[in-house]
Write an enzyme that holds these catalytic residues in place. Structure first.
Site, short mmCIF file in Angstrom:
data_model
loop_
_atom_site.label_atom_id
_atom_site.label_comp_id
_atom_site.label_asym_id
_atom_site.label_seq_id
_atom_site.Cartn_x
_atom_site.Cartn_y
_atom_site.Cartn_z
N ASN A 66 24.21 4.42 8.10
CA ASN A 66 23.84 3.01 8.25
C ASN A 66 24.58 2.08 7.29
O ASN A 66 24.42 0.87 7.36
CB ASN A 66 22.32 2.86 8.13
CG ASN A 66 21.62 3.51 9.31
OD1 ASN A 66 22.25 3.79 10.34
ND2 ASN A 66 20.32 3.77 9.18
N ARG B 143 12.87 -3.09 20.48
CA ARG B 143 13.86 -3.39 19.44
C ARG B 143 14.71 -4.64 19.78
O ARG B 143 15.90 -4.54 20.08
CB ARG B 143 14.77 -2.18 19.17
CG ARG B 143 14.02 -1.02 18.57
CD ARG B 143 14.93 0.12 18.23
NE ARG B 143 15.71 -0.08 17.02
CZ ARG B 143 16.69 0.72 16.63
NH1 ARG B 143 17.02 1.76 17.34
NH2 ARG B 143 17.34 0.47 15.53
N PRO B 144 14.11 -5.81 19.72
CA PRO B 144 14.83 -7.03 20.08
C PRO B 144 15.94 -7.41 19.08
O PRO B 144 16.01 -6.85 17.98
CB PRO B 144 13.74 -8.10 20.08
CG PRO B 144 12.66 -7.57 19.20
CD PRO B 144 12.74 -6.07 19.26
N VAL C 286 7.15 -0.50 10.34
CA VAL C 286 8.44 -1.09 10.72
C VAL C 286 8.65 -0.98 12.23
O VAL C 286 8.97 -1.96 12.90
CB VAL C 286 9.60 -0.43 9.95
CG1 VAL C 286 10.94 -1.01 10.37
CG2 VAL C 286 9.40 -0.59 8.44
N ARG D 171 22.99 1.16 19.39
CA ARG D 171 22.60 -0.25 19.18
C ARG D 171 23.41 -0.91 18.07
O ARG D 171 23.62 -2.11 18.09
CB ARG D 171 21.12 -0.34 18.83
CG ARG D 171 20.21 0.20 19.87
CD ARG D 171 18.78 0.15 19.38
NE ARG D 171 18.41 -1.21 19.07
CZ ARG D 171 18.02 -2.11 19.96
NH1 ARG D 171 17.91 -1.77 21.22
NH2 ARG D 171 17.71 -3.33 19.60
N ASP E 126 16.49 -10.89 18.62
CA ASP E 126 16.29 -12.34 18.57
C ASP E 126 16.66 -12.96 17.21
O ASP E 126 17.20 -14.06 17.15
CB ASP E 126 14.84 -12.70 18.95
CG ASP E 126 13.79 -11.91 18.22
OD1 ASP E 126 14.10 -10.78 17.77
OD2 ASP E 126 12.66 -12.40 18.05
N ASP F 135 12.91 5.83 8.64
CA ASP F 135 13.82 6.90 9.08
C ASP F 135 13.44 8.27 8.52
O ASP F 135 14.07 9.28 8.86
CB ASP F 135 15.27 6.56 8.69
CG ASP F 135 15.81 5.39 9.50
OD1 ASP F 135 15.24 5.09 10.56
OD2 ASP F 135 16.80 4.78 9.06
N1 EPU Z 1 13.35 -6.99 14.76
C1 EPU Z 1 13.04 -8.05 15.59
N2 EPU Z 1 14.06 -8.89 15.98
C2 EPU Z 1 15.35 -8.70 15.58
C3 EPU Z 1 15.64 -7.62 14.72
C4 EPU Z 1 14.62 -6.77 14.33
O1 EPU Z 1 11.89 -8.24 15.97
O2 EPU Z 1 16.20 -9.50 15.94
C5 EPU Z 1 12.27 -6.08 14.32
C6 EPU Z 1 12.44 -4.68 14.93
O3 EPU Z 1 11.93 -4.59 16.24
C7 EPU Z 1 11.73 -3.81 13.92
C8 EPU Z 1 12.01 -4.53 12.60
O4 EPU Z 1 12.37 -5.86 12.94
O5 EPU Z 1 10.35 -3.82 14.16
C9 EPU Z 1 13.12 -3.89 11.78
O6 EPU Z 1 14.31 -3.78 12.49
P1 EPU Z 1 15.74 -3.85 11.80
O7 EPU Z 1 16.50 -4.95 12.42
O8 EPU Z 1 15.55 -3.86 10.32
O9 EPU Z 1 16.38 -2.47 12.23
P2 EPU Z 1 17.85 -2.21 12.75
O10 EPU Z 1 18.83 -3.02 12.01
O11 EPU Z 1 17.86 -2.27 14.24
C10 EPU Z 1 18.34 -0.32 11.01
C11 EPU Z 1 18.80 1.10 11.05
C12 EPU Z 1 17.69 1.97 11.62
C13 EPU Z 1 16.46 1.82 10.73
C14 EPU Z 1 16.06 0.34 10.61
C15 EPU Z 1 14.93 0.10 9.65
C16 EPU Z 1 21.17 0.91 11.35
C17 EPU Z 1 22.37 1.10 12.21
N3 EPU Z 1 19.98 1.21 11.88
O12 EPU Z 1 18.03 -0.68 12.36
O13 EPU Z 1 18.16 3.31 11.54
O14 EPU Z 1 15.39 2.55 11.26
O15 EPU Z 1 17.19 -0.43 10.17
O16 EPU Z 1 15.25 0.55 8.38
O17 EPU Z 1 21.29 0.53 10.20
C18 EPU Z 1 18.37 5.56 12.20
O18 EPU Z 1 19.28 5.67 11.36
O19 EPU Z 1 17.88 6.55 12.79
C19 EPU Z 1 17.86 4.22 12.51
C20 EPU Z 1 17.14 3.96 13.58
#
Ligand code: EPU
Length: 415
Positions: free
Chosen positions: A23, A121-122, A325, A92, A124, A303
């Site tokens: 990540n 997983r939006p 989360v 994603r 927005d 994670d």
């Molecule tokens: N969220 C929204 N809107 C958005 C973005 C996020 O509502 O526009 C919500 C999500 O639905 C969730 C929360 O905010 O409930 C956190 O999501 P976040 O955006 O922080 O997660 P991410 O960037 O999509 C990264 C990691 C994930 C890890 C999460 C949380 C990467 C590539 N992915 O995802 O890693 O679980 O942060 O720490 O960095 C994994 O490695 O297996 C993995 C899923």
């Protein structure tokens, strides 16, 4: 399709060398699109996701060369700021290219990621953030099209400190006109490394590692080298396996990134010792039940939620694991129950009965971390386990069966 076969019950003992963080490397690879030249990244984990990102960089016109764990990305000839559905739907994190492509070309078209195994997983926050920077964002046939002659700094506040949205806005804002402030920004170590990397390229980012990040726009960025931080989730996975089954040392880690996990492991009765960057966990006489609630960094990581549930099936009594989360991230539970575990999920809370008598079974991977929990479950269970759909695990773990095998596990891959 490959399968992982485990004959459970072997104790684990030994050392594992950690790879670079998935990540951290993915957004850094996307950030290489911002410069006209070659970025050299070392300690790159050779994962399915890394290779997907390489494919994407090549599709937009970049050149990438991976040799062992070194990666060179030449973004000089990048000329097609489009990320197609076929790639984005498999990873994603492809969405990370939206910010840098928009910043460099004034226009980008990136497929909207669909849902995922554990919910919608939006994106927005990413889109609202880009709009706050002056981009015109539209949805066209499943694709996000973002346009802006030059982005303009602004004050952006996220309702939740999203890792991905913080990364995307950082990469979009580094060359914007004026200063951007991100309030309620993510503080994960991987985001900190992205900020440091952008600063090495010439960006002016301050407040790194706090909830308020300031980005003063600059006109020029230049290529630089970076070595990826150790993967704290890979480290945590092996440490949890050690606390379940023996003694495991992870080498070249970052203990500061794992503080809450190490505290929790100690509460299970395991013994933890840290020597420089190496962390050793030794199972206690019994596994005490310890409740966990996931949180953003520095809290307990989502994670590592699935792996903790696997460990708790063998605890002396019952425990509770809550994911704050991702509320629906429990696809591993039904599979762990196939081993004989008794886990029930209500909303975002899993209640785990301890002292389960686990027996090996055919099970199916559903996502990266769920797969890791099935490996831990299979190693603890008596008899043979066959894990299918292991491409999920290859997205996030490099040579996982070889690493577990070097610790004494009876684990092989069938092609
Ligand atoms: N969220 C929204 N809107 C958005 C973005 C996020 O509502 O526009 C919500 C999500 O639905 C969730 C929360 O905010 O409930 C956190 O999501 P976040 O955006 O922080 O997660 P991410 O960037 O999509 C990264 C990691 C994930 C890890 C999460 C949380 C990467 C590539 N992915 O995802 O890693 O679980 O942060 O720490 O960095 C994994 O490695 O297996 C993995 C899923």
């Amino acid at each position: 399709m490959d399968k992982i076969i485990i004959n459970g019950g072997n104790p684990l003992k030994g050392k594992v060398t950690l790879g670079g963080a998935k990540n951290a490397v993915l957004p850094i690879m996307a950030a290489s699109l911002l410069v006209d030249g070659t970025t050299h990244i070392s300690r790159v984990p050779d994962l399915r996701d890394t290779r997907t990102m390489i494919k994407l960089l090549e599709l937009v016109g970049g050149k990438a060369h991976l040799e062992g764990n070194d990666l060179w990305i030449d973004s000089k000839h990048v000329n097609k700021p489009v990320a197609p559905y076929d790639l984005v739907k498999t990873m994603r994190a492809s969405f990370y290219v939206l910010g840098p492509l928009l910043a460099r070309f004034g226009e980008a078209k990136v497929s909207l990621p669909g849902g995922c195994a554990w919910g919608p997983r939006p994106v927005d926050y990413h889109l609202q953030g880009l709009e706050m920077l002056g981009a015109k964002v539209t949805l066209e046939s499943g694709y996000i099209r973002a346009k802006a002659k030059r982005l303009k700094g602004n004050h952006i506040r996220f309702d939740f400190p999203s890792v991905g949205a913080t990364g995307n806005i950082l990469m979009a804002a580094v060359t914007a006109d004026g200063t951007t402030e991100i309030e309620n920004a993510a503080r994960e170590p991987e985001i900190m490394q992205l900020c440091q990397f952008l600063n090495s390229m010439g960006a002016k980012i301050s407040g790194i590692g706090t909830h308020k990040i300031f980005i003063k726009g600059v006109n020029d960025l230049s290529p630089c080298d970076v070595s990826i931080i150790p993967d704290r989730i890979e480290a945590g996975t092996f440490l949890i396996a050690g606390a379940a089954l023996g003694e495991v040392t992870v080498l070249e880690g970052e203990p500061d990134h794992l503080k809450v996990l190490l505290e929790k492991l100690e509460q299970t009765g395991a013994n933890i010792s840290i020597s420089g960057k190496d962390i050793c966990v030794r199972k206690g006489d019994v596994i005490l039940p310890v409740d966990v609630e996931t949180e953003v960094f520095p809290g307990y990581p989502t994670d590592l939620q699935a792996q903790w549930i696997a460990l708790m099936t063998k605890a002396e009594s019952d425990s509770v694991v809550t994911d704050t989360v991702y509320h629906d991230r429990f696809s591993h539970v039904a599979e762990l129950n196939r081993f004989g575990a008794d886990i029930r999920v209500l909303k975002n809370v899993a209640s785990i009965k301890g002292k389960a008598d686990l027996v090996g079974a055919p099970v199916m991977s559903t996502d990266i971390r769920a797969s890791a929990s099935l490996i831990i479950g299979g190693l603890m269970a008596k008899g043979k386990t066959e894990i299918s759909r292991v491409y999920h695990i290859d997205r996030g773990y490099e040579n996982i069966e070889e690493k577990f095998s070097s610790l004494g596990a009876d684990i092989t891959r069938l092609n």
